[in-house]
Design a protein around this motif. Sequence first.
Motif, short mmCIF file in Angstrom:
data_model
loop_
_atom_site.label_atom_id
_atom_site.label_comp_id
_atom_site.label_asym_id
_atom_site.label_seq_id
_atom_site.Cartn_x
_atom_site.Cartn_y
_atom_site.Cartn_z
N ASN A 22 0.92 -1.19 -0.01
CA ASN A 22 -0.04 0.19 -0.06
C ASN A 22 0.90 1.18 -0.04
O ASN A 22 1.92 1.30 0.67
N GLU A 23 0.35 2.30 -0.76
CA GLU A 23 1.36 3.30 -0.76
C GLU A 23 0.56 4.61 -1.23
O GLU A 23 -0.63 4.56 -1.63
N GLY A 24 1.00 5.93 -1.02
CA GLY A 24 0.84 7.11 -1.69
C GLY A 24 -0.57 7.56 -1.06
O GLY A 24 -1.66 7.73 -1.95
N PRO A 25 -0.88 7.94 0.17
CA PRO A 25 -2.17 8.49 0.87
C PRO A 25 -2.35 9.83 0.13
O PRO A 25 -1.50 10.57 0.07
N THR A 26 -3.63 10.11 -0.17
CA THR A 26 -4.10 11.52 -0.23
C THR A 26 -5.26 11.74 0.28
O THR A 26 -6.11 10.95 0.17
N PHE A 27 -5.41 13.02 0.86
CA PHE A 27 -6.80 13.26 1.76
C PHE A 27 -7.75 13.88 0.66
O PHE A 27 -7.66 14.70 -0.38
N ALA A 28 -8.97 13.65 1.18
CA ALA A 28 -10.24 14.21 0.40
C ALA A 28 -10.24 15.59 1.00
O ALA A 28 -9.31 15.77 2.04
N PRO A 29 -11.10 16.60 0.22
CA PRO A 29 -10.99 18.01 0.65
C PRO A 29 -11.38 18.12 2.14
O PRO A 29 -10.91 19.03 2.83
N ASN A 30 -12.18 17.20 2.85
CA ASN A 30 -12.53 17.50 4.24
C ASN A 30 -11.71 16.97 5.11
O ASN A 30 -11.92 17.04 6.38
N GLY A 31 -10.63 16.10 4.70
CA GLY A 31 -9.94 15.45 5.64
C GLY A 31 -10.34 14.40 6.38
O GLY A 31 -9.59 13.71 7.54
N ARG A 32 -11.62 13.84 5.98
CA ARG A 32 -12.06 12.65 6.68
C ARG A 32 -11.73 11.21 5.86
O ARG A 32 -12.11 10.01 6.53
N VAL A 33 -11.47 11.47 4.67
CA VAL A 33 -11.27 10.15 3.90
C VAL A 33 -9.88 10.21 3.24
O VAL A 33 -9.40 11.11 2.80
N LEU A 34 -9.33 9.08 2.99
CA LEU A 34 -7.95 8.90 2.34
C LEU A 34 -8.01 8.00 0.98
O LEU A 34 -8.80 7.10 1.18
N MET A 35 -7.37 8.47 -0.07
CA MET A 35 -7.58 7.43 -1.08
C MET A 35 -5.92 6.93 -1.17
O MET A 35 -4.91 7.90 -0.94
N PHE A 36 -5.37 5.98 -1.80
CA PHE A 36 -4.44 5.32 -1.59
C PHE A 36 -4.38 4.06 -2.78
O PHE A 36 -5.30 3.91 -3.35
N PHE A 37 -3.01 3.71 -3.27
CA PHE A 37 -2.93 2.74 -4.21
C PHE A 37 -2.35 1.24 -3.37
O PHE A 37 -1.62 1.60 -2.68
N ARG A 38 -2.99 0.36 -3.97
CA ARG A 38 -2.36 -0.93 -3.56
C ARG A 38 -1.98 -1.81 -4.66
O ARG A 38 -2.82 -2.04 -5.79
N ASP A 39 -0.67 -2.57 -4.69
CA ASP A 39 -0.31 -3.29 -5.82
C ASP A 39 -0.22 -4.80 -5.04
O ASP A 39 0.66 -4.99 -4.23
N PRO A 40 -0.88 -5.62 -5.56
CA PRO A 40 -0.77 -7.09 -5.10
C PRO A 40 0.29 -7.85 -5.47
O PRO A 40 0.67 -9.00 -5.05
N GLY A 41 1.41 -7.21 -6.40
CA GLY A 41 2.37 -8.00 -6.90
C GLY A 41 2.16 -8.96 -7.85
O GLY A 41 1.00 -9.26 -8.67
#
Length: 439
Positions: A384-403
């Motif tokens: 898992n890597e690269g978190p980014t916040f939603a504009p209201n700071g309540r949710v994060l998006m990130f990416f997951r690589d299963p290999g």
Amino acid sequence: MLSRRHALLGGAGAAAGLLLPSLANAQTRLQVTEGTVAPLPIAIPNFVAGTPADGEVGVGVAQVITNNLKRSGLFAPIDQAAFIEKIANIDAAPQFQSWKTINAQALVTGRMTRQGDGRLKAEFRLWDVAAGQQLTGQQYFTSPEYWRRIAHIISDQIYERLTGEKGYFDSRVVFVDETGPKERRVKRLALMDQDGANVRYLTRGADLVLTPRFSPSTQEITYMEFGQGDPKVYLFNVETGQREIVGNFPGMSFSPRFSPDGQRVIMSLQQGGNSNLFVMDLRSKSTTRLTDTPAIDTSPSYAPDGARLCFESDRGGKPQIYIMPATGGPAQRISFGEGSYSTPVWSPRGDYIAFTKQGGGQFSIGIMKTDGSGERLLTSGFHNEGPTFAPNGRVLMFFRDPGGSGGPSLFTVDISGRNELRVPTPGFASDPAWSPLLS
């Protein structure tokens, strides 16, 4: 594009015919805390068709609102098959007992009507079922192709009225779209609505693109491109499609990111075996060095007030998170757990810093307070890597690589660590960055 200012008629007033109760009279209110939250049961019937041709868009708007609220984890939309009353006229008060019977605490009614000039008129009302009162109501006009944006804006209105916090649905995400076999992966810059709809491609894939980041104040993106010669940092205007080079940088550059006012870009430049942080003024193109150490300093991110920044550095022996004044100066380490920390990003609320943590064969996405206390891992996995916040700071998006032969996908998780969901994308996807709310 529809602007929020031009979409709203009558400011914050109700749609014609019904009065708004005062906040003091409203009984339905969802308290958002860091603990376990019981999702609020809410009923969202299909929007009434103002003319026979508007039935399909009325269904679509209700479905987008339902999906938005459900994905937030704070609401539990009730299956339409359970509805007792069929809403046929949104100007009349609903039969509240029918909605109480199916345990709805809030009810959304709406209507979509095609106007003589071709525009769509969208109206909605939010009802407190227990109190038998309307909480808010709005009407909007838009071109028919923007009906999804209207649904996102309505979702934000409902979210804000019932939680007391700004929503995040009327926003976009830039990411790196990945196609092809792993050894010859083509990477293109792509843009989509926060729910995965309306994907469009901003680059053709001829050159490698990395680390796109949105400006906190405008609909501009900064990103890196590796083509012929030195890596370049670009600015891309989402609305006009124009792009310009911030600069050509000898050696390697990493993770360009905007200052909160959008006037500067901060990045990491590699020189020999180490890298340091530099900030460039976008008007004068003058560059200022912020760190000067034999270590690797990278992944800088500004606090929302622009006074401080967090970054990743291995100056203590392995990658950890540090905080320093935005103008440079002494840095303070704030991460002290087992493992290594990377990709820190400051919440737009100013209360948390999100990060990637590696240890024990796992990559975790977590958050900590800005003094390093209260560390909490939200999700863990192979990569898992690269978190980014939603504009209201309540949710994060990130990416997951299963290999293996697969590729990365995007996910969201809220800051309590609940409600992890995959975000649909056409192909593999990595490096997401959330936009501010659209204006």
